[in-house]
Motif scaffolding. Sequence first.
Motif, PDB file in Angstrom:
ATOM      1  N   SER A 156       7.448   2.690   1.936  1.00  0.00           N
ATOM      2  CA  SER A 156       7.015   2.675   0.543  1.00  0.00           C
ATOM      3  C   SER A 156       6.313   1.355   0.231  1.00  0.00           C
ATOM      4  N   VAL A 157       5.191   1.452  -0.467  1.00  0.00           N
ATOM      5  CA  VAL A 157       4.395   0.284  -0.842  1.00  0.00           C
ATOM      6  C   VAL A 157       3.818   0.505  -2.232  1.00  0.00           C
ATOM      7  N   MET A 158       3.258  -0.531  -2.797  1.00  0.00           N
ATOM      8  CA  MET A 158       2.494  -0.401  -4.029  1.00  0.00           C
ATOM      9  C   MET A 158       1.051  -0.074  -3.667  1.00  0.00           C
ATOM     10  N   LEU A 159       0.526   0.969  -4.243  1.00  0.00           N
ATOM     11  CA  LEU A 159      -0.850   1.379  -4.023  1.00  0.00           C
ATOM     12  C   LEU A 159      -1.615   1.202  -5.336  1.00  0.00           C
ATOM     13  N   TYR A 160      -2.703   0.440  -5.301  1.00  0.00           N
ATOM     14  CA  TYR A 160      -3.419   0.216  -6.554  1.00  0.00           C
ATOM     15  C   TYR A 160      -4.915   0.511  -6.420  1.00  0.00           C
ATOM     16  N   ASN A 161      -5.481   0.983  -7.514  1.00  0.00           N
ATOM     17  CA  ASN A 161      -6.876   1.404  -7.593  1.00  0.00           C
ATOM     18  C   ASN A 161      -7.755   0.182  -7.835  1.00  0.00           C
ATOM     19  N   LYS A 162      -8.549  -0.182  -6.844  1.00  0.00           N
ATOM     20  CA  LYS A 162      -9.354  -1.402  -6.947  1.00  0.00           C
ATOM     21  C   LYS A 162     -10.405  -1.325  -8.054  1.00  0.00           C
ATOM     22  N   ASP A 163     -11.005  -0.170  -8.244  1.00  0.00           N
ATOM     23  CA  ASP A 163     -12.020  -0.041  -9.294  1.00  0.00           C
ATOM     24  C   ASP A 163     -11.406  -0.227 -10.683  1.00  0.00           C
ATOM     25  N   LEU A 164     -10.230   0.354 -10.896  1.00  0.00           N
ATOM     26  CA  LEU A 164      -9.566   0.200 -12.188  1.00  0.00           C
ATOM     27  C   LEU A 164      -9.091  -1.242 -12.376  1.00  0.00           C
ATOM     28  N   TYR A 165      -8.708  -1.904 -11.296  1.00  0.00           N
ATOM     29  CA  TYR A 165      -8.332  -3.315 -11.387  1.00  0.00           C
ATOM     30  C   TYR A 165      -9.526  -4.135 -11.884  1.00  0.00           C
ATOM     31  N   THR A 166     -10.673  -3.865 -11.296  1.00  0.00           N
ATOM     32  CA  THR A 166     -11.878  -4.595 -11.681  1.00  0.00           C
ATOM     33  C   THR A 166     -12.226  -4.346 -13.144  1.00  0.00           C
ATOM     34  N   LYS A 167     -12.191  -3.091 -13.556  1.00  0.00           N
ATOM     35  CA  LYS A 167     -12.523  -2.739 -14.946  1.00  0.00           C
ATOM     36  C   LYS A 167     -11.553  -3.381 -15.934  1.00  0.00           C
ATOM     37  N   PRO A 172      -9.194  -7.393  -7.764  1.00  0.00           N
ATOM     38  CA  PRO A 172      -8.919  -6.232  -6.911  1.00  0.00           C
ATOM     39  C   PRO A 172      -8.389  -6.588  -5.531  1.00  0.00           C
ATOM     40  N   GLU A 173      -8.410  -7.855  -5.183  1.00  0.00           N
ATOM     41  CA  GLU A 173      -7.898  -8.279  -3.877  1.00  0.00           C
ATOM     42  C   GLU A 173      -6.505  -8.882  -3.970  1.00  0.00           C
ATOM     43  N   LYS A 174      -5.921  -8.877  -5.163  1.00  0.00           N
ATOM     44  CA  LYS A 174      -4.590  -9.454  -5.346  1.00  0.00           C
ATOM     45  C   LYS A 174      -3.678  -8.488  -6.089  1.00  0.00           C
ATOM     46  N   GLY A 175      -2.756  -7.881  -5.352  1.00  0.00           N
ATOM     47  CA  GLY A 175      -1.787  -7.003  -5.978  1.00  0.00           C
ATOM     48  C   GLY A 175      -0.652  -7.813  -6.584  1.00  0.00           C
ATOM     49  N   PRO A 176       0.277  -7.170  -7.251  1.00  0.00           N
ATOM     50  CA  PRO A 176       1.396  -7.882  -7.885  1.00  0.00           C
ATOM     51  C   PRO A 176       2.351  -8.475  -6.860  1.00  0.00           C
ATOM     52  N   THR A 177       2.970  -9.586  -7.229  1.00  0.00           N
ATOM     53  CA  THR A 177       3.938 -10.254  -6.348  1.00  0.00           C
ATOM     54  C   THR A 177       5.368 -10.094  -6.850  1.00  0.00           C
ATOM     55  N   SER A 178       5.550  -9.366  -7.940  1.00  0.00           N
ATOM     56  CA  SER A 178       6.880  -9.062  -8.472  1.00  0.00           C
ATOM     57  C   SER A 178       6.784  -7.764  -9.252  1.00  0.00           C
ATOM     58  N   LEU A 179       7.922  -7.149  -9.528  1.00  0.00           N
ATOM     59  CA  LEU A 179       7.912  -5.906 -10.289  1.00  0.00           C
ATOM     60  C   LEU A 179       7.471  -6.163 -11.731  1.00  0.00           C
ATOM     61  N   LYS A 180       7.809  -7.315 -12.270  1.00  0.00           N
ATOM     62  CA  LYS A 180       7.362  -7.650 -13.625  1.00  0.00           C
ATOM     63  C   LYS A 180       5.842  -7.779 -13.669  1.00  0.00           C
ATOM     64  N   GLU A 181       5.261  -8.358 -12.626  1.00  0.00           N
ATOM     65  CA  GLU A 181       3.804  -8.487 -12.577  1.00  0.00           C
ATOM     66  C   GLU A 181       3.163  -7.115 -12.401  1.00  0.00           C
ATOM     67  N   LYS A 295     -10.997   3.722  -3.927  1.00  0.00           N
ATOM     68  CA  LYS A 295     -10.772   2.486  -3.182  1.00  0.00           C
ATOM     69  C   LYS A 295      -9.394   1.931  -3.535  1.00  0.00           C
ATOM     70  N   MET A 296      -8.561   1.715  -2.516  1.00  0.00           N
ATOM     71  CA  MET A 296      -7.186   1.328  -2.756  1.00  0.00           C
ATOM     72  C   MET A 296      -6.825  -0.042  -2.169  1.00  0.00           C
ATOM     73  N   GLY A 297      -5.962  -0.722  -2.873  1.00  0.00           N
ATOM     74  CA  GLY A 297      -5.358  -1.943  -2.379  1.00  0.00           C
ATOM     75  C   GLY A 297      -3.888  -1.684  -2.120  1.00  0.00           C
ATOM     76  N   VAL A 298      -3.255  -2.534  -1.328  1.00  0.00           N
ATOM     77  CA  VAL A 298      -1.846  -2.364  -0.976  1.00  0.00           C
ATOM     78  C   VAL A 298      -1.098  -3.667  -1.225  1.00  0.00           C
ATOM     79  N   ALA A 299       0.098  -3.531  -1.786  1.00  0.00           N
ATOM     80  CA  ALA A 299       0.976  -4.686  -1.992  1.00  0.00           C
ATOM     81  C   ALA A 299       2.404  -4.260  -1.695  1.00  0.00           C
ATOM     82  N   PRO A 300       3.283  -5.184  -1.357  1.00  0.00           N
ATOM     83  CA  PRO A 300       4.682  -4.827  -1.139  1.00  0.00           C
ATOM     84  C   PRO A 300       5.346  -4.416  -2.449  1.00  0.00           C
ATOM     85  N   ILE A 301       6.410  -3.651  -2.356  1.00  0.00           N
ATOM     86  CA  ILE A 301       7.244  -3.370  -3.524  1.00  0.00           C
ATOM     87  C   ILE A 301       8.227  -4.527  -3.642  1.00  0.00           C
TER      88      ILE A 301
END
Length: 429
Positions: A156-167, A172-181, A295-301
Motif C-alpha cells: 500500500s502506498v499513497m498515489l497522487y495525481n500530478k496534474d491535479l497537484y500542479t493545478k 508534483p514531485e513532492k508527495g506528503p511526508t505525514s498523514l496530516k500533510e 500521471k501519477m506520483g508515489v509517496a509512502p503512507i
Amino acid sequence: MRSRGLRALAVTAAALLVTAVAACGGDDPAAPGASGTAGVDDGAQLTLWTRAATESVSKAYADAYNKTHKNKVTVTSYPNEEYPAKLASAAGAKALPDLFGADVVFAAQYASQGLWTDLTERLAASGLKDKVSPGHLNAGTWEGKNYAVPHTVDMSVMLYNKDLYTKAGLDPEKGPTSLKEFAEHARKIDKLGGDVNGTYFGGNCGGCVEFTFWPSVWGAGGDVLDAKGENAKVDSKEMADVFALYRALYDEGVAAPASKDEAGPTWLGALQSGKIGIAPGPSVWLGLIEEKGVKMGVAPISGPDGGDSTFIGGDAIGVGATSTKAAQAWDFLLWTMSEEAQVEIIAKNKGVPIRTDLASNKYSSADPRIVLINSLVAKGKTPYAKNFNASFNDPQSPWLQTVRGALFGDAAKSLTDGNTAITKSLQQG
C-alpha cells in the motif's frame, strides 16, 4: 451470524474435499502429464477465479499466456468481500475452479482446509522455490507441503495525481511526508471544484481499510493485533487518530461521496478517472492508472506526524483441489513465474515482481517511484491471524462494523466495542 456460517461451511467443504480429490483430483494418473512435475500445454480450457482487487493483473497474465499457448485461461472475478463465501460454496459443491487466487493473509487457511492441490513436487522440480516471494510461499504452506505460489506482490502506498497537484499549486514531485500533510494536500486539491475530489477511500470495505489505514497506525508506532493474532488492539489512540483524520475529510466533502459505500470493485476506477487528487491504494495500480493517461506520483503512507510503513500483501494462487487439469493449470502457474512474465507484464507495468531475483530489472531501475515502492518492504508488515477472514474481511465481520462506526457513526464507542468483538472472533475455534 454469517461469519460463523462461513467457518462451518469451510470446515464442511474441507471434509468433502478429502473424497473429492481422491475421486477427481488433478493428480489422477490417467490425466496427461499428471504423474510428472512438468506443465502440460495441450489445449485445455482452464478457469481461474480471483478477487476484484487482483482482477486486472490476473487478466494480464491470462491474456499474454493465451496468446502463446494452446491452453486457454478464462478469468472470473468476484467482489473482495464476497469472494471467501464464493470459494467456500464451490468447495462444498466439489466445483472449485482449476485455479484460484486468494489474498495472501488467507493462504494458510485455504491450504489447511485442502482447497488447493499439493504442489510440493512440482515446485521443487521447477527450480523456482528459492527465487519467489518467501512470505507468500510460507503463507501457502501447510504441514510442510506447498499448496500455493505467489501471484502478486503488492504494497500500500499513497498515489497522487500530478496534474491535479500542479493545478492546486502543489509540487508534483513532492508527495506528503505525514498523514496530516496528506490531508492538507487533499483539501487544496478539493478546492479546484467541479467533479474533482481531494481523496477517496473504501469506506464499506474491511480489506480496503486494513490495507490503507493500518500502515498509518504502524507508522505512528501502534499496532492492530498481538503477535499471535489472538487479541485486537484497534481501540488505541493511534487507530483513533487515523480514523478521525479520514472521517474529517469525508465530513468536509474532501473525500468523494462514493467513498462511504465503496466496497472494493470500483475503487481502482475512481483513481483511473483522473478526478481524485491523492489516495492510498495498492502499488500495483500505478501502471493501471497511468494506462488511462493519468500521471501519477508515489509517496509512502505515513502516520499522522510521520513514520512510514506499508501493508505487504498481494495474492497467492494454487490449483483447485477438485480440478482434473492439474498439469495444465501448473503450466500456467509456471509461466506466470517466468522471467518473461515477471519482467514484461509485472515490472513493465510498475508492479513488484514475485521473483526476488528480478526485483532489480530494466524497468524498475529506470523509475524512481518503483525504487521507492521496493524500499518500503523493510518497513512494512503482513498481519497474521488464524481467523482473519471472519474477524476482518467478511462483510459481517466485527471489523467492518467497527470501520463503519468509526467513520460514519459513534467513533469512540465503535472502537471500544469493536476491539472486544474482534478479539472474541479471533479466539473462536
